[in-house]
Motif scaffolding. Structure first.
Motif, short mmCIF file in Angstrom:
data_model
loop_
_atom_site.label_atom_id
_atom_site.label_comp_id
_atom_site.label_asym_id
_atom_site.label_seq_id
_atom_site.Cartn_x
_atom_site.Cartn_y
_atom_site.Cartn_z
N SER A 53 0.82 -1.23 0.00
CA SER A 53 0.00 0.00 0.00
C SER A 53 0.85 1.27 0.00
CB SER A 53 -0.95 0.00 1.21
OG SER A 53 -0.20 0.12 2.40
N GLN A 54 2.16 1.15 0.13
CA GLN A 54 3.03 2.33 0.16
C GLN A 54 3.22 2.94 -1.22
OE1 GLN A 54 6.60 1.24 2.23
NE2 GLN A 54 5.51 0.89 4.15
N SER A 55 3.28 2.11 -2.25
CA SER A 55 3.42 2.63 -3.62
C SER A 55 3.20 1.49 -4.62
CB SER A 55 4.81 3.22 -3.84
OG SER A 55 5.80 2.21 -3.84
N LEU A 56 2.85 1.89 -5.83
CA LEU A 56 2.69 0.89 -6.90
C LEU A 56 4.03 0.21 -7.15
CD1 LEU A 56 1.09 -0.51 -9.14
CD2 LEU A 56 1.53 1.48 -10.60
N GLU A 57 5.11 0.98 -7.08
CA GLU A 57 6.44 0.41 -7.28
C GLU A 57 6.71 -0.71 -6.28
OE1 GLU A 57 11.11 1.83 -7.56
OE2 GLU A 57 9.56 3.31 -7.17
N ARG A 58 6.37 -0.49 -5.01
CA ARG A 58 6.55 -1.52 -3.98
C ARG A 58 5.74 -2.76 -4.30
NH1 ARG A 58 8.04 0.29 1.40
NH2 ARG A 58 10.28 0.19 1.22
N LEU A 59 4.51 -2.54 -4.75
CA LEU A 59 3.63 -3.66 -5.11
C LEU A 59 4.24 -4.48 -6.24
CD1 LEU A 59 0.78 -5.07 -4.93
CD2 LEU A 59 0.07 -3.44 -6.67
N LEU A 60 4.72 -3.80 -7.28
CA LEU A 60 5.26 -4.49 -8.46
C LEU A 60 6.62 -5.13 -8.19
CD1 LEU A 60 4.25 -1.99 -11.29
CD2 LEU A 60 3.02 -4.01 -10.47
N ASP A 61 7.35 -4.63 -7.19
CA ASP A 61 8.64 -5.21 -6.83
C ASP A 61 8.50 -6.53 -6.07
OD1 ASP A 61 10.18 -3.30 -8.06
OD2 ASP A 61 10.55 -2.14 -6.23
N SER A 62 7.31 -6.79 -5.55
CA SER A 62 7.05 -8.02 -4.82
C SER A 62 6.46 -9.06 -5.77
CB SER A 62 6.04 -7.74 -3.69
OG SER A 62 5.42 -8.93 -3.26
N LYS A 63 7.04 -10.26 -5.79
CA LYS A 63 6.50 -11.28 -6.71
C LYS A 63 5.06 -11.63 -6.34
CE LYS A 63 8.45 -15.31 -4.29
NZ LYS A 63 9.32 -16.45 -4.42
N TYR A 64 4.76 -11.65 -5.04
CA TYR A 64 3.38 -11.92 -4.61
C TYR A 64 2.48 -10.74 -4.93
CZ TYR A 64 5.15 -15.95 -1.97
OH TYR A 64 5.72 -17.13 -1.61
#
Length: 182
Positions: A53-64
């Motif tokens: 929830s911190q950023s789209l970049e954080r979301l996309l950096d996580s494989k899950y």
């Protein structure tokens, strides 16, 4: 002895909570099964999921996170943006000019060309610029479109994902799992 009458909305709420718990558990299992073949024993955690929830970049950096977001977009029939963005990320890694030319044409035909199967939402000027640059492609020929698509996801799809039942239930289930382990 008086009979206890349970209001219908109470039963439905309890059933909904049970169903949501099962949906969340099933989704967690599916996410973890997708990556169970990998060598790392990295598991989906509450902390990682909260960081999405911190950023789209954080979301996309996580494989899950990426898998969950793609799944969410597919459920909304709007996965062309993430597919285009990921395809462009792969495209940028190509070293061979022959492969680059071939892949650029394929990306154009699949995502950029008007009426293409997975047409992305970009302006006419950008579409025409790509049409010209694909004739002698460089590693940067999709950069403008990729930035536009990322911006669309960041402003539109990503906030919807964070408000979605899937994300909320996933957080609830991971939180409940942490509570039972601790």
């Amino acid at each position: 002895m008086p009979r206890l009458i349970v209001p219908a909305h109470f039963i439905m709420d309890r059933d909904d909570r049970k169903r949501n718990k099962n949906i969340g558990k099933n989704f967690m299992c599916r996410l973890q099964c997708m990556f169970s073949h990998s060598s790392s024993s990295e598991r989906l955690t509450l902390e990682d999921t909260q960081q999405w929830s911190q950023s789209l970049e954080r979301l996309l950096d996580s494989k899950y996170g990426l898998a969950a977001f793609r799944n969410f977009l597919k459920s909304e029939y709007s996965d062309e943006n993430i597919e285009f963005w990921l395809t462009c990320e792969d495209y940028k890694k190509i070293k061979s000019s022959f492969r680059m030319a071939s892949k650029a044409k394929k990306i154009y035909e699949q995502f950029v060309k008007a009426e293409s199967p997975k047409e992305i939402n970009i302006d006419y000027h950008t579409r025409e610029q790509i049409k010209r640059s694909v004739k002698s492609p460089t590693v940067h020929c999709f950069d403008d479109a990729q930035k536009m698509v990322y911006g669309l996801m960041e402003r539109d799809s990503y906030p919807r994902f964070l408000r979605s039942d899937v994300y909320r239930i996933l957080l609830e289930n991971l939180s409940a799992d942490d509570a039972t382990k601790g």
